[in-house]
Design a protein around this motif. Structure first.
Motif, PDB file in Angstrom:
ATOM      1  N   MET A   1       0.646  -1.214  -0.067  1.00 49.10           N
ATOM      2  CA  MET A   1       0.310   0.128  -0.034  1.00 49.10           C
ATOM      3  C   MET A   1       0.862   1.380  -0.071  1.00 49.10           C
ATOM      4  O   MET A   1       0.624   2.188  -0.601  1.00 49.10           O
ATOM      5  CB  MET A   1      -1.109  -0.167   1.280  1.00 49.10           C
ATOM      6  N   LEU A   2       2.137   1.356   0.712  1.00 46.82           N
ATOM      7  CA  LEU A   2       2.862   2.318   0.814  1.00 46.82           C
ATOM      8  C   LEU A   2       3.503   2.515  -0.367  1.00 46.82           C
ATOM      9  O   LEU A   2       3.543   3.988  -0.805  1.00 46.82           O
ATOM     10  CB  LEU A   2       3.840   1.933   2.013  1.00 46.82           C
ATOM     11  N   ASN A   3       3.778   1.490  -1.283  1.00 46.29           N
ATOM     12  CA  ASN A   3       4.205   1.816  -2.822  1.00 46.29           C
ATOM     13  C   ASN A   3       3.175   1.882  -3.745  1.00 46.29           C
ATOM     14  O   ASN A   3       3.534   1.649  -4.944  1.00 46.29           O
ATOM     15  CB  ASN A   3       4.887   0.625  -2.973  1.00 46.29           C
ATOM     16  N   LYS A   4       1.826   2.055  -3.219  1.00 43.93           N
ATOM     17  CA  LYS A   4       0.912   2.321  -3.992  1.00 43.93           C
ATOM     18  C   LYS A   4       0.512   0.865  -5.113  1.00 43.93           C
ATOM     19  O   LYS A   4       0.022   1.279  -6.212  1.00 43.93           O
ATOM     20  CB  LYS A   4       0.716   3.697  -5.041  1.00 43.93           C
ATOM     21  N   VAL A   5       0.937  -0.140  -4.733  1.00 44.13           N
ATOM     22  CA  VAL A   5       0.600  -1.346  -5.429  1.00 44.13           C
ATOM     23  C   VAL A   5      -0.761  -1.804  -5.345  1.00 44.13           C
ATOM     24  O   VAL A   5      -1.316  -2.361  -6.128  1.00 44.13           O
ATOM     25  CB  VAL A   5       1.604  -2.583  -5.078  1.00 44.13           C
ATOM     26  N   LEU A   6      -1.158  -1.652  -3.842  1.00 43.85           N
ATOM     27  CA  LEU A   6      -2.335  -1.835  -3.443  1.00 43.85           C
ATOM     28  C   LEU A   6      -3.248  -0.983  -2.956  1.00 43.85           C
ATOM     29  O   LEU A   6      -2.739   0.119  -2.344  1.00 43.85           O
ATOM     30  CB  LEU A   6      -2.421  -3.347  -2.462  1.00 43.85           C
ATOM     31  N   LYS A   7      -4.487  -0.886  -3.062  1.00 41.11           N
ATOM     32  CA  LYS A   7      -5.211   0.229  -2.493  1.00 41.11           C
ATOM     33  C   LYS A   7      -5.893  -0.137  -1.112  1.00 41.11           C
ATOM     34  O   LYS A   7      -6.267   0.662  -0.354  1.00 41.11           O
ATOM     35  CB  LYS A   7      -6.396   0.557  -3.355  1.00 41.11           C
ATOM     36  N   PHE A   8      -6.065  -1.436  -0.681  1.00 47.16           N
ATOM     37  CA  PHE A   8      -6.308  -1.754   0.670  1.00 47.16           C
ATOM     38  C   PHE A   8      -5.615  -2.812   1.020  1.00 47.16           C
ATOM     39  O   PHE A   8      -5.113  -3.616   0.280  1.00 47.16           O
ATOM     40  CB  PHE A   8      -7.982  -2.108   0.644  1.00 47.16           C
ATOM     41  N   ASN A   9      -5.557  -3.072   2.379  1.00 51.94           N
ATOM     42  CA  ASN A   9      -4.703  -4.196   3.087  1.00 51.94           C
ATOM     43  C   ASN A   9      -5.786  -5.278   3.416  1.00 51.94           C
ATOM     44  O   ASN A   9      -6.562  -5.351   4.237  1.00 51.94           O
ATOM     45  CB  ASN A   9      -4.376  -3.715   4.353  1.00 51.94           C
ATOM     46  N   PRO A  10      -5.864  -6.342   2.616  1.00 55.25           N
ATOM     47  CA  PRO A  10      -6.654  -7.669   2.656  1.00 55.25           C
ATOM     48  C   PRO A  10      -6.686  -8.235   4.219  1.00 55.25           C
ATOM     49  O   PRO A  10      -7.177  -9.082   4.280  1.00 55.25           O
ATOM     50  CB  PRO A  10      -6.214  -8.648   1.687  1.00 55.25           C
ATOM     51  N   CYS A  11      -5.731  -7.875   4.848  1.00 56.14           N
ATOM     52  CA  CYS A  11      -5.503  -8.335   6.174  1.00 56.14           C
ATOM     53  C   CYS A  11      -6.244  -7.669   7.307  1.00 56.14           C
ATOM     54  O   CYS A  11      -6.610  -8.489   8.425  1.00 56.14           O
ATOM     55  CB  CYS A  11      -3.909  -8.492   6.627  1.00 56.14           C
ATOM     56  N   GLU A  12      -6.560  -6.743   7.045  1.00 54.45           N
ATOM     57  CA  GLU A  12      -7.633  -5.935   7.892  1.00 54.45           C
ATOM     58  C   GLU A  12      -8.858  -6.625   7.879  1.00 54.45           C
ATOM     59  O   GLU A  12      -9.550  -6.939   7.124  1.00 54.45           O
ATOM     60  CB  GLU A  12      -7.909  -4.434   7.214  1.00 54.45           C
ATOM     61  N   GLY A  13      -9.266  -6.572   9.347  1.00 59.73           N
ATOM     62  CA  GLY A  13     -10.422  -7.255   9.778  1.00 59.73           C
ATOM     63  C   GLY A  13     -10.251  -8.707  10.012  1.00 59.73           C
ATOM     64  O   GLY A  13     -11.542  -9.488  10.228  1.00 59.73           O
ATOM     65  N   ILE A  14      -9.404  -9.506   9.576  1.00 56.70           N
ATOM     66  CA  ILE A  14      -9.138 -10.927   9.756  1.00 56.70           C
ATOM     67  C   ILE A  14      -9.125 -11.372  11.188  1.00 56.70           C
ATOM     68  O   ILE A  14      -8.227 -10.541  11.817  1.00 56.70           O
ATOM     69  CB  ILE A  14      -7.864 -11.444   8.823  1.00 56.70           C
ATOM     70  N   LYS A  15     -10.005 -12.344  11.402  1.00 60.98           N
ATOM     71  CA  LYS A  15      -9.711 -12.720  12.785  1.00 60.98           C
ATOM     72  C   LYS A  15      -8.988 -14.116  12.808  1.00 60.98           C
ATOM     73  O   LYS A  15      -9.582 -15.005  11.972  1.00 60.98           O
ATOM     74  CB  LYS A  15     -11.205 -12.921  13.424  1.00 60.98           C
ATOM     75  N   ILE A  16      -8.158 -14.271  13.962  1.00 62.16           N
ATOM     76  CA  ILE A  16      -7.658 -15.870  13.780  1.00 62.16           C
ATOM     77  C   ILE A  16      -8.513 -16.707  14.711  1.00 62.16           C
ATOM     78  O   ILE A  16      -8.907 -16.346  15.709  1.00 62.16           O
ATOM     79  CB  ILE A  16      -6.426 -15.674  14.793  1.00 62.16           C
TER      80      ILE A  16
END
Length: 247
Positions: free
Chosen positions: A29-44
């Motif tokens: 995301m920092l390098n603008k390769v992705l617009k969002f982090n798919p790990c957000e909201g993931i529960k173990i």
């Protein structure tokens, strides 16, 4: 992916994997390769079944020692049970890492299994790099097998894969007629015996290569014999005069 991974791995391992993935996607995301982090909201997923430790008593450990004495399997059992070494450290240990005169075992590397190959790397943490003063009995027995290269190699002399040793150890226990315990739990046995005999947490952590004393405490378990000792100590609180007065 995490849910599938959790079927065969612990909650802690899943959390470590998610942490690595999260760092990768944050960098993307920092390098603008992705617009969002798919790990957000993931529960173990929570561990559905907590592992129940079976820590050997001193009698059971001695029965194991008797069974392996005179065989190559004596080496890992001694190093894990009486010196507290990790299986990866044992598989990376070479004969020139042992100072037989000073009884010092120098632990500075670990063998791990990566993509079908055994790779030697530096130890787990800075505190894992350590010198362990071995019991005299361990040094005496190791001297019987003393040679060149790895202390527990494959038949061709190359590094053994510690990841495979757990199954071999399990088969060994079955043949010996001993209760099942993981090979890694011999480190727990080592930590427990140190606790039983009054070795300080700091010294125990140093021998086990733990950077955090709280981790050492997780390795220490209360055996039945220790409960009896506690009861005897508390029994001695009552004076003989009080005891005699009720007879």
């Amino acid at each position: 992916i995490i849910n599938d991974f959790a079927k065969d791995h612990s909650e802690k391992t899943c959390r470590n994997v998610l942490g690595v993935l999260n760092s990768v996607f944050k960098y993307a995301m920092l390098n603008k390769v992705l617009k969002f982090n798919p790990c957000e909201g993931i529960k173990i997923p929570k561990d559905s079944k907590k592992y129940e430790y079976y820590i050997y008593t001193e009698e059971e450990f001695n029965k194991l020692l008797e069974y392996v004495t005179g065989t190559i399997e004596e080496i890992p059992v001694l190093l894990a049970g009486l010196c507290g070494l990790r299986v990866s450290e044992i598989m990376a240990l070479k004969w020139n890492d042992i100072d037989f005169d000073k009884r010092i075992i120098n632990i500075h590397s670990a063998n791990v299994h990566v993509n079908g190959a055994v790779i030697e790397k530096t130890t787990k943490t800075r505190t894992s790099y350590r010198e362990v003063v071995a019991p005299a009995y361990v040094i005496d027995r190791l001297s019987v097998y003393r040679g060149i290269g790895y202390i527990y190699p494959k038949k061709d002399g190359t590094a053994e894969n510690g990841g495979n040793y757990g199954k071999r150890f399990s088969r060994l226990l079955k043949k010996a007629g001993l209760p099942h315990t993981r090979f890694h739990d011999l480190r727990h046995f080592n930590a427990t015996i140190m606790l039983k005999n009054g070795i300080s947490d700091k010294e125990a952590a140093k021998r086990l290569g733990h950077s955090d004393i709280n981790m050492t405490k997780k390795y220490q378990h209360v055996l039945k014999s220790m409960e009896n000792k506690t009861a005897d100590i508390l029994d001695n609180v009552v004076s003989m005069s009080v005891k005699s007065s009720v007879k």
